[in-house]
Design a protein around this motif. Structure first.
Motif, PDB file in Angstrom:
ATOM      1  N   GLY A  17    -119.090 -65.700 -36.739  1.00 29.32           N
ATOM      2  CA  GLY A  17    -119.230 -66.986 -36.049  1.00 29.32           C
ATOM      3  C   GLY A  17    -119.087 -66.765 -34.549  1.00 29.32           C
ATOM      4  O   GLY A  17    -119.776 -65.941 -33.965  1.00 29.32           O
ATOM      5  N   ASP A  18    -118.159 -67.484 -33.936  1.00 26.69           N
ATOM      6  CA  ASP A  18    -117.917 -67.352 -32.492  1.00 26.69           C
ATOM      7  C   ASP A  18    -116.813 -66.359 -32.163  1.00 26.69           C
ATOM      8  O   ASP A  18    -116.443 -66.220 -30.999  1.00 26.69           O
ATOM      9  N   LEU A  19    -116.268 -65.683 -33.177  1.00 26.27           N
ATOM     10  CA  LEU A  19    -115.113 -64.805 -32.955  1.00 26.27           C
ATOM     11  C   LEU A  19    -115.500 -63.334 -32.893  1.00 26.27           C
ATOM     12  O   LEU A  19    -116.261 -62.844 -33.724  1.00 26.27           O
ATOM     13  N   ASN A  20    -114.949 -62.631 -31.904  1.00 23.64           N
ATOM     14  CA  ASN A  20    -115.065 -61.177 -31.846  1.00 23.64           C
ATOM     15  C   ASN A  20    -113.945 -60.590 -32.687  1.00 23.64           C
ATOM     16  O   ASN A  20    -112.784 -60.993 -32.542  1.00 23.64           O
ATOM     17  N   VAL A  21    -114.291 -59.650 -33.564  1.00 19.18           N
ATOM     18  CA  VAL A  21    -113.320 -59.036 -34.470  1.00 19.18           C
ATOM     19  C   VAL A  21    -113.362 -57.527 -34.281  1.00 19.18           C
ATOM     20  O   VAL A  21    -114.443 -56.940 -34.187  1.00 19.18           O
ATOM     21  N   GLN A  22    -112.194 -56.913 -34.199  1.00 20.83           N
ATOM     22  CA  GLN A  22    -112.078 -55.458 -34.153  1.00 20.83           C
ATOM     23  C   GLN A  22    -111.098 -55.010 -35.232  1.00 20.83           C
ATOM     24  O   GLN A  22    -110.074 -55.662 -35.449  1.00 20.83           O
ATOM     25  N   VAL A  23    -111.431 -53.920 -35.886  1.00 22.84           N
ATOM     26  CA  VAL A  23    -110.527 -53.290 -36.853  1.00 22.84           C
ATOM     27  C   VAL A  23    -110.518 -51.816 -36.506  1.00 22.84           C
ATOM     28  O   VAL A  23    -111.577 -51.169 -36.507  1.00 22.84           O
ATOM     29  N   GLY A  24    -109.331 -51.276 -36.194  1.00 26.25           N
ATOM     30  CA  GLY A  24    -109.295 -49.856 -35.861  1.00 26.25           C
ATOM     31  C   GLY A  24    -108.026 -49.420 -35.167  1.00 26.25           C
ATOM     32  O   GLY A  24    -106.962 -50.029 -35.320  1.00 26.25           O
ATOM     33  N   SER A  25    -108.162 -48.385 -34.375  1.00 22.37           N
ATOM     34  CA  SER A  25    -107.036 -47.700 -33.761  1.00 22.37           C
ATOM     35  C   SER A  25    -106.472 -48.438 -32.547  1.00 22.37           C
ATOM     36  O   SER A  25    -107.090 -49.361 -32.010  1.00 22.37           O
ATOM     37  N   ARG A  26    -105.325 -47.949 -32.086  1.00 25.79           N
ATOM     38  CA  ARG A  26    -104.744 -48.479 -30.851  1.00 25.79           C
ATOM     39  C   ARG A  26    -105.706 -48.275 -29.687  1.00 25.79           C
ATOM     40  O   ARG A  26    -105.813 -49.117 -28.801  1.00 25.79           O
ATOM     41  N   ALA A  27    -106.392 -47.135 -29.688  1.00 27.00           N
ATOM     42  CA  ALA A  27    -107.335 -46.847 -28.607  1.00 27.00           C
ATOM     43  C   ALA A  27    -108.438 -47.906 -28.568  1.00 27.00           C
ATOM     44  O   ALA A  27    -108.812 -48.375 -27.488  1.00 27.00           O
ATOM     45  N   LEU A  28    -108.951 -48.292 -29.730  1.00 24.78           N
ATOM     46  CA  LEU A  28    -109.988 -49.323 -29.778  1.00 24.78           C
ATOM     47  C   LEU A  28    -109.455 -50.635 -29.226  1.00 24.78           C
ATOM     48  O   LEU A  28    -110.135 -51.325 -28.465  1.00 24.78           O
ATOM     49  N   MET A  29    -108.233 -50.986 -29.605  1.00 21.97           N
ATOM     50  CA  MET A  29    -107.651 -52.243 -29.128  1.00 21.97           C
ATOM     51  C   MET A  29    -107.485 -52.214 -27.612  1.00 21.97           C
ATOM     52  O   MET A  29    -107.797 -53.178 -26.918  1.00 21.97           O
ATOM     53  N   SER A  30    -107.024 -51.101 -27.095  1.00 26.23           N
ATOM     54  CA  SER A  30    -106.844 -50.955 -25.656  1.00 26.23           C
ATOM     55  C   SER A  30    -108.183 -51.078 -24.927  1.00 26.23           C
ATOM     56  O   SER A  30    -108.299 -51.791 -23.928  1.00 26.23           O
ATOM     57  N   GLU A  31    -109.204 -50.388 -25.449  1.00 31.37           N
ATOM     58  CA  GLU A  31    -110.536 -50.428 -24.835  1.00 31.37           C
ATOM     59  C   GLU A  31    -111.121 -51.842 -24.841  1.00 31.37           C
ATOM     60  O   GLU A  31    -111.823 -52.226 -23.911  1.00 31.37           O
ATOM     61  N   SER A  32    -110.845 -52.604 -25.896  1.00 31.91           N
ATOM     62  CA  SER A  32    -111.425 -53.946 -26.013  1.00 31.91           C
ATOM     63  C   SER A  32    -110.560 -55.007 -25.339  1.00 31.91           C
ATOM     64  O   SER A  32    -110.959 -56.166 -25.264  1.00 31.91           O
ATOM     65  N   GLY A  33    -109.371 -54.615 -24.873  1.00 31.56           N
ATOM     66  CA  GLY A  33    -108.479 -55.567 -24.221  1.00 31.56           C
ATOM     67  C   GLY A  33    -107.662 -56.406 -25.174  1.00 31.56           C
ATOM     68  O   GLY A  33    -106.988 -57.347 -24.768  1.00 31.56           O
ATOM     69  N   ALA A  34    -107.686 -56.083 -26.459  1.00 27.77           N
ATOM     70  CA  ALA A  34    -106.914 -56.839 -27.451  1.00 27.77           C
ATOM     71  C   ALA A  34    -105.433 -56.507 -27.310  1.00 27.77           C
ATOM     72  O   ALA A  34    -105.057 -55.371 -27.014  1.00 27.77           O
ATOM     73  N   ALA A  35    -104.579 -57.505 -27.518  1.00 29.13           N
ATOM     74  CA  ALA A  35    -103.133 -57.300 -27.373  1.00 29.13           C
ATOM     75  C   ALA A  35    -102.378 -58.184 -28.360  1.00 29.13           C
ATOM     76  O   ALA A  35    -102.892 -59.195 -28.849  1.00 29.13           O
ATOM     77  N   TRP A  36    -101.134 -57.783 -28.619  1.00 33.90           N
ATOM     78  CA  TRP A  36    -100.232 -58.592 -29.438  1.00 33.90           C
ATOM     79  C   TRP A  36     -99.789 -59.805 -28.628  1.00 33.90           C
ATOM     80  O   TRP A  36     -99.775 -59.774 -27.405  1.00 33.90           O
TER      81      TRP A  36
END
Length: 146
Positions: A17-36
């Motif tokens: 839908g309108d949501l960006n979803v990532q599943v993976g490593s800490r490195a992927l989260m860091s690269e995509s700007g995702a955070a807790w």
């Protein structure tokens, strides 16, 4: 699910839908700007560190730039692995290596008490694994009888 893409050695991304979803490593989260979120981060980091010390691989799930879940994943060695590796090593006189994208702790846990592999190359991305394989093939070719 739209625009699903593997991110070499780090995970996957997609849109739902309108949501960006990532599943993976800490490195992927860091690269995509995702955070807790502020409250979850410290407790989650402690749990993930514990899982990694136990040889588990951590996978994170982020939706809309916020990490929502952490998973500790562990490989199970197949019951016949020791017998197969012993045959390769002892009967065929092959050198056995473990080449994995997992961290060294996870590779050691999978290798277990049996110590299947003579050597291990851990924490490698797909490119490094291909480079290692090419070098190993070249070495084998150079040492093969003519």
């Amino acid at each position: 699910v739209e625009a699903a893409a593997a991110v070499g050695g780090r995970g996957l991304t997609c849109r739902i839908g309108d949501l960006n979803v990532q599943v993976g490593s800490r490195a992927l989260m860091s690269e995509s700007g995702a955070a807790w979120g502020e409250r979850e981060g410290e407790a989650a980091e402690a749990a993930m560190s514990e899982w990694e010390e136990q040889g588990q691989t951590v996978a994170l799930v982020a939706v809309g730039g916020r990490i929502l879940a952490a998973l500790g994943l562990a490989d199970q060695v197949k019951p016949e692995a020791a017998r197969v590796v012993a045959f390769l090593r002892d009967r065929l006189k092959m050198e056995v290596w473990m080449v994995t994208g997992d961290k060294a702790e996870a590779a050691a846990a999978a290798d277990g008490e049996e110590k299947f592999a003579a050597e291990a190359l851990a924490g490698s991305g797909p490119g490094a694994m291909l480079d290692w394989l090419a070098a190993a093939a070249a070495t084998a070719a150079a040492s093969a009888p003519s």
